[in-house]
Design an enzyme around this catalytic site. Structure first.
Site, PDB file in Angstrom:
ATOM      1  N   HIS A 107      -2.139  25.043  12.185  1.00  0.00           N
ATOM      2  CA  HIS A 107      -2.588  23.798  12.819  1.00  0.00           C
ATOM      3  C   HIS A 107      -3.788  23.974  13.897  1.00  0.00           C
ATOM      4  O   HIS A 107      -4.304  25.101  14.211  1.00  0.00           O
ATOM      5  CB  HIS A 107      -1.457  23.354  14.206  1.00  0.00           C
ATOM      6  CG  HIS A 107      -0.266  22.778  13.334  1.00  0.00           C
ATOM      7  ND1 HIS A 107       0.768  23.761  12.595  1.00  0.00           N
ATOM      8  CD2 HIS A 107       0.390  21.728  13.154  1.00  0.00           C
ATOM      9  CE1 HIS A 107       1.495  22.885  11.947  1.00  0.00           C
ATOM     10  NE2 HIS A 107       1.386  21.570  12.261  1.00  0.00           N
ATOM     11  N   PRO A 108      -4.604  22.722  14.144  1.00  0.00           N
ATOM     12  CA  PRO A 108      -5.904  22.680  14.621  1.00  0.00           C
ATOM     13  C   PRO A 108      -5.617  22.656  16.315  1.00  0.00           C
ATOM     14  O   PRO A 108      -4.519  22.488  16.481  1.00  0.00           O
ATOM     15  CB  PRO A 108      -6.514  21.495  14.195  1.00  0.00           C
ATOM     16  CG  PRO A 108      -5.420  20.607  13.989  1.00  0.00           C
ATOM     17  CD  PRO A 108      -4.335  21.385  13.275  1.00  0.00           C
ATOM     18  N   SER A 142      -3.834  14.622  11.201  1.00  0.00           N
ATOM     19  CA  SER A 142      -4.241  15.150  12.476  1.00  0.00           C
ATOM     20  C   SER A 142      -5.375  14.133  13.070  1.00  0.00           C
ATOM     21  O   SER A 142      -5.090  13.978  14.510  1.00  0.00           O
ATOM     22  CB  SER A 142      -4.597  16.414  12.404  1.00  0.00           C
ATOM     23  OG  SER A 142      -3.586  17.323  12.082  1.00  0.00           O
TER      24      SER A 142
END
Length: 266
Positions: A68-69, A85
């Protein structure tokens, strides 16, 4: 909109493709869940995907978290986020941070990664899927920095499942009407908070305070007016008691209940 019939009838590869993006950069989850078909409901699908993650090795779970960022991080700046996202961070207003907010989030990202070794994961679309405010996101970020690493790792996984749930609801065009109603009821109860906390915007309802009594009155009203209980009373120690009478009033009853007080700053 995607349908259950489509995913149940799809080949294994097509099943994975149809659910692409549900879990960030992690097609292995859908690949493993495909064997659990046919799904009779969207809930069954969600549970099957979550079960794959829950039964995965700890290192695999950690890799999922790291896929995940960061919030308002480098990937957002250089526009390399996934479409999902990008949508989520945009709805939370993270693409419109002030310079001070952006700098604060970057500091929090750095502190969080240094403490835990993985990125901070938060379902920024919130309980109604409409997006959390930036101030709320930052406050949550600061609070979770104080967690034990094991607890925080579990919290990240919980938020990942929540993100997946919102994405699936979008994909299938599902609106959780009853869930939203329960959330709205909780929000209406949350206007009552004890002195000293209410002024700071914190929710605290301790036993037999004015806020506790106000919640009891509101619950009793809903149980009688909206839920159709045959009898509703508030007893001497503050319990709100509702009764549905069956066709045989002397038959055994099923009892269930919960509390309506809170921890401090709940």
């Amino acid at each position: 909109m995607l349908t259950l019939d489509q995913i149940n009838a799809a080949s294994a590869d097509d099943f994975v493709a149809l659910l692409d993006g549900t879990y960030e950069h992690s097609p292995w989850i859908a690949q493993a869940a495909a064997a659990a078909r046919p799904f009779a409901s969207l809930v069954q699908l969600k549970l099957a995907l979550a079960r794959v993650v829950r039964e995965a090795d700890a290192d695999v779970q950690l890799a999922l978290i790291r896929a995940h960022p960061e919030l308002a991080g480098k990937a957002m700046v250089i526009q390399s986020l996934t479409a999902e996202s990008t949508n989520e961070q945009g709805k939370a207003g993270l693409t419109d941070c002030t310079p001070a907010e952006f700098a604060q989030i970057q500091r929090l990202n750095a502190d969080y990664n240094a403490r835990f070794g993985f990125p901070f994961i938060l379902a920024v679309r919130g309980p109604r899927g409409l997006g959390m405010g930036r101030a709320e996101i930052i406050a949550t970020f600061e609070r979770r920095l104080q967690h034990h690493p094991d607890f925080e790792r579990a919290e990240c996984l919980r938020n990942i499942h929540r993100i997946a749930e919102i994405r699936l609801d979008d994909t299938f065009g599902h609106v959780p009407v009853l869930g939203n109603q329960v959330w709205d009821w909780a929000e209406r109860l949350a206007v009552h908070s004890d002195p000293g906390y209410a002024e700071r915007g914190e929710l605290t309802v301790t036993y037999l305070t004015d806020a506790h009594r106000a919640c009891a009155q509101r619950l009793a009203h809903w149980m009688k007016a909206d839920c159709g209980f045959d009898e509703v009373e508030i007893d001497a120690v503050g319990n709100v008691v509702g009764i549905y009478h069956g066709s045989d009033r002397s038959a055994q009853r099923l009892l269930t209940g919960s509390h309506y007080d809170t921890v401090r700053n709940g």
